[in-house]
Structures are given as structure tokens and as C-alpha cells.
Scaffold this active site. Sequence first.
Site, PDB file in Angstrom:
ATOM      1  CB  SER A 124      -0.911   0.012   1.227  1.00 22.20           C
ATOM      2  OG  SER A 124      -0.143  -0.023   2.418  1.00 22.20           O
ATOM      3  CB  ALA A 126       6.806   1.691  -1.269  1.00 20.22           C
ATOM      4  CB  VAL A 128      10.571  -3.626  -3.515  1.00 20.18           C
ATOM      5  CG1 VAL A 128      12.059  -3.940  -3.499  1.00 20.18           C
ATOM      6  CG2 VAL A 128      10.134  -3.041  -2.176  1.00 20.18           C
ATOM      7  CE  LYS A 142       9.342   0.748   1.816  1.00 24.97           C
ATOM      8  NZ  LYS A 142       9.547   0.531   3.274  1.00 24.97           N
ATOM      9  CG  ASP A 274       6.061  -6.154  11.175  1.00 22.98           C
ATOM     10  OD1 ASP A 274       5.511  -7.102  11.755  1.00 22.98           O
ATOM     11  OD2 ASP A 274       5.747  -5.787  10.027  1.00 22.98           O
TER      12      ASP A 274
END
Length: 545
Positions: A124, A126, A128, A142, A274
Amino acid sequence: MNAGELARLREIARVAVAKGWRHYAEQLGFRAHRGDRSSRSASDATRLREALEELGPTFVKFGQMLSQREDLFPDAFVAELRGLQDRVGSFPAEVSRRIIEDETGRTIGELFTGFKDEPMAAASMAQVHCAVLPDGTDVIVKVQRPDLERTVEADIAVLKRLVRMLSGLLPALRALNLAELVDEFSVTLRGELDFEQEARNAERFAELNRDEPLVYVPRIFWHATTRRVLTMEHSTGQRADAPHGASEDPRALAQSLMRVFLAQVFEQGVFHADPHPGNVFVLPDGRLCFHDFGAIGELSPRVQESLRQLFLAVMARDPDWVASAYIGMGGASAELDRAAFVSDLSAALDRYYRASGAGRHSFGAIIHEFIGLGRRHHIRLLRETTLLMRAFAELESLVQRLDPQFSSLAAFQAYSGRLVARALRPEAGAAQFAKLYRSLVTVRELTDEAPIALRRLAGRLERGEPLFDIRHQSGRSVERHLLQASNRLAFAMIIASIVVGSALLLASHAGPHWEGLPVLGIVGFVAAAALGLAWAVLALRSREL
């Protein structure tokens, strides 16, 4: 409200009606047609997830942030919001190339000897691309989605307005303080939109882990990095949960992951927020390669100490200690019944240790139960704490996939010696020496002054004098001061009563009217204004306002 915000609010109302919340849309002032009956048959949590996905990336991100707040929202909503997915496709490679060239001021040919137009991933925020630098280094580039920042800013403005409207409409939402959550979200999301900040996060993480031989962070290439473009070394490893060769011991990998994470939390105070398998790779030489530093967690010394005590308290099976540590990680409301909270924690600890004895080793389960109990007892956690809890749940899920018999409790017990040693003997540095010097100075001053103070107190006791004198600063009697204060309060209440009565007269249109306005109401307001002005003048003249 500008035309763009109004159009977006109408879109939100349309989605709300489609999901079966027509009555809320109408109460917000939007005319609504009937929604889809099939949507209304789903649970509220499911409909909320579907609505957020339909409203786009900003609302998906907001829902994902809410899914971290187990201390505020019921389990059913948290579980459903964790299933939010970015439903976006890739954008054309020509757009990627244009953004890179506009941002860096250099052509693709000057920056790279090779650039793959087909993106290796799209999300949502970016997408790559793989590329090769002139020196032959493989990199990933990115690239932020076009016009994303403007879209996000517009959606944040709408989200803030929507939260204010809903909080006025639904009293139950006011207790959640959604406005504060939206403010937190806007700061976090704006940070994630800044790829230079992500690059700095990566370099900071690498520096903090420079003495840890197992941790590797890909290099940043600053000549091809801006706010909207991030270029970093391409990792050659595999996802941590991918099948590895015979030389790889998944149990040893699980132990290493947990040890590294505990060191990040308790020793560095900065952790990867994360750590799901897509963000943790294993390199061919066995090192752990971390990716995606859009958000890293940072713990204050106070929260670190509370966490340290929480883990030790769980190992000690001390519910009162657990309660103190848990409250230290957030804030308790006046409604907290500490004795009841401790009793519930004691039962939770008993259940956890019985489950551990039966071979169920999830430490995340007891943390999840603590959060549920905290929510029931009105304890709100700090955002940094909820971020850590979420990161720990991700990591524990990963290590248990590698080793189904992995015990987080056993890992904490193995780490506890190092944890206590660090707490009792922190690393010496300028800040620690400064604090030590301050403590020594305070002790010296107390030692010098204590005998004199004790002699003075003893003398007063011998002469029968009181130990303390209470005096009013103005020198006037306390009785006179209280009388004056009560008179002022009574006068203020009279003025307030006139204002309230006049407002009621205006609202009800009672009594005679002049030019369509109630005369008595207008007279009341004029009288209140005159009295207030006179009071202010008298107070200013006496210099005792």
C-alpha cells in the site's frame, strides 16, 4: 470542511451503509439508501475489517495499528483487524523511474547499470524493484506510490473529523480516547512515509547491534535514497521460516532469535517492531538479516525497568509484583480495584504454570491474558508497550514454527541472570557517572545538614514549641481570607445562574419577543455581562483578582 473532505465523508457513509450501519450514517447527517443484507449478517468485527479495506491504504494502516491495542479493544476485533490486507496492485515501471529520477536528480542510467521494471513486491505504501549499482552491488529500490503523501494527509484530516463526530454520537467511544489514537497514528504514518527516516533507523539498529555477531543489517546507499526512494543492499538469504539445509539447526536458530530479541529489549532499549518471517532472513553464513525499519520500537528506561520486573515477577509467580510492574507500563484509572486485579493475576499465573507443566510453553499466552485483565480493570498501556507486546507475539510465533517445543519461559529463565546482573551493574558511561555524582552530592549534603536540623528540632521539643508553623502569605487572618473567597464564589455562581437561565429562555423562546428574539433572555445576558464587568473592575482596583 472543504469539498474534498465532504466527498470523502460521503464515501465513508456509503461504505458504512453497505456494511449495515445505515443508522450511524444518518445520525451523522448523510442521506443513506439501504445496505447489503449479506453484509449485515456478518459480525461487527468482520464488517469493520471489510470497510477499512474498502476505504483504502490509510484506513487499512489505521486498523492495523488498532489491532495492536489489545488493552483497549475486545479480542474478536483485534483478531479480525490483524487480518487486514493491502489490496493494491503495482503501478507502472515508468512511474517508478520518473519518481527515482525526480527525487535523486540523476537518471536511472547514472544510478544503476541494471534496473528491473517488474517489481519484486508491491504494497500500500510502496513497491520494490531489483537493481545493480555501477560497482556490481545488487540492491533493492523501494519507491513510494505516486501522490501517496497528499492522499494520506487528506485521509488523516478526514479521520480526525470522523472520530470527533463519532465520539459525540457514541458515548462508549469517548472512553477509548480515539482522538489520541488518531494523533499517534498520524505521527507514526508520517514517519513511515519518510524513507530517509527508515534509512536512519536501519543504520541506528546496525550500530546498536555492532557487537552482536549474529545480527546483520543491509547497507544503505545514500546517493540513491531520499524521502520517497530507499536503496539498500539486496539480501541473499532465505526467510527465517523457510526450510534450511541439514547444516541448519532450527532449534538453535529459535534460541538465537529469542536471545537477540531479549538483548534488543532489555539492553539496547530499541527493537525491531515487526519481526515476522518476511522481515527476518537467515544468510548463508548463519547470520540473521533484518529488513524493513519503517517502524522500530524504543523503550524509555522507566518502561524497560517495568518490563524487567514483569518478567522476573512471572518467573517468581508473584501476582502482586506482576500488578505493580504491569501498571508501571501504562496507567491505571481511578476505577482500578488493585486487590481484584491481583486476585485475577494470581489465577492467571496458576493457569499458565499448569499449562507449562503440560507442555504448552507460550509466554505470549500469559501476556495476552494480562492485557485482557488490564482492559477489564481499566489499565491503559503506553503505545511503546503495546508495540513490544505485538512484536513479541510475532517473534514467539516464528520461533515456535522453528521449534514446536520451544519454551519462552525457559529462555527467560536462562536470560534472567544476565538481566539481573545488568540491572545491578549497568554499563558505566557519562550519564551513569553524572547520576552517581549527583547521588553522592545529595548524600553528603544530607550528612552535613542532618545533625544541625536534628538539634533544632530537639530544641523546639524541649521548649514545648510546635514543630511546624502554618502562616498565610498575606499576613491577614485565615477567617477573613475564607470569607472573601466565599463571597467571590457566591457572586460567580449568581452570574453563572443568570447566564444559564438566559440561555434556556433563548432556547425555548419564552416570554415577549423583539425582532424575533426573547427579550428576557437578552436582558439576562446583558445583566450578567454588566455584573461580570463590574466585578472585574473592582478586583483590578483592589489588585486581588
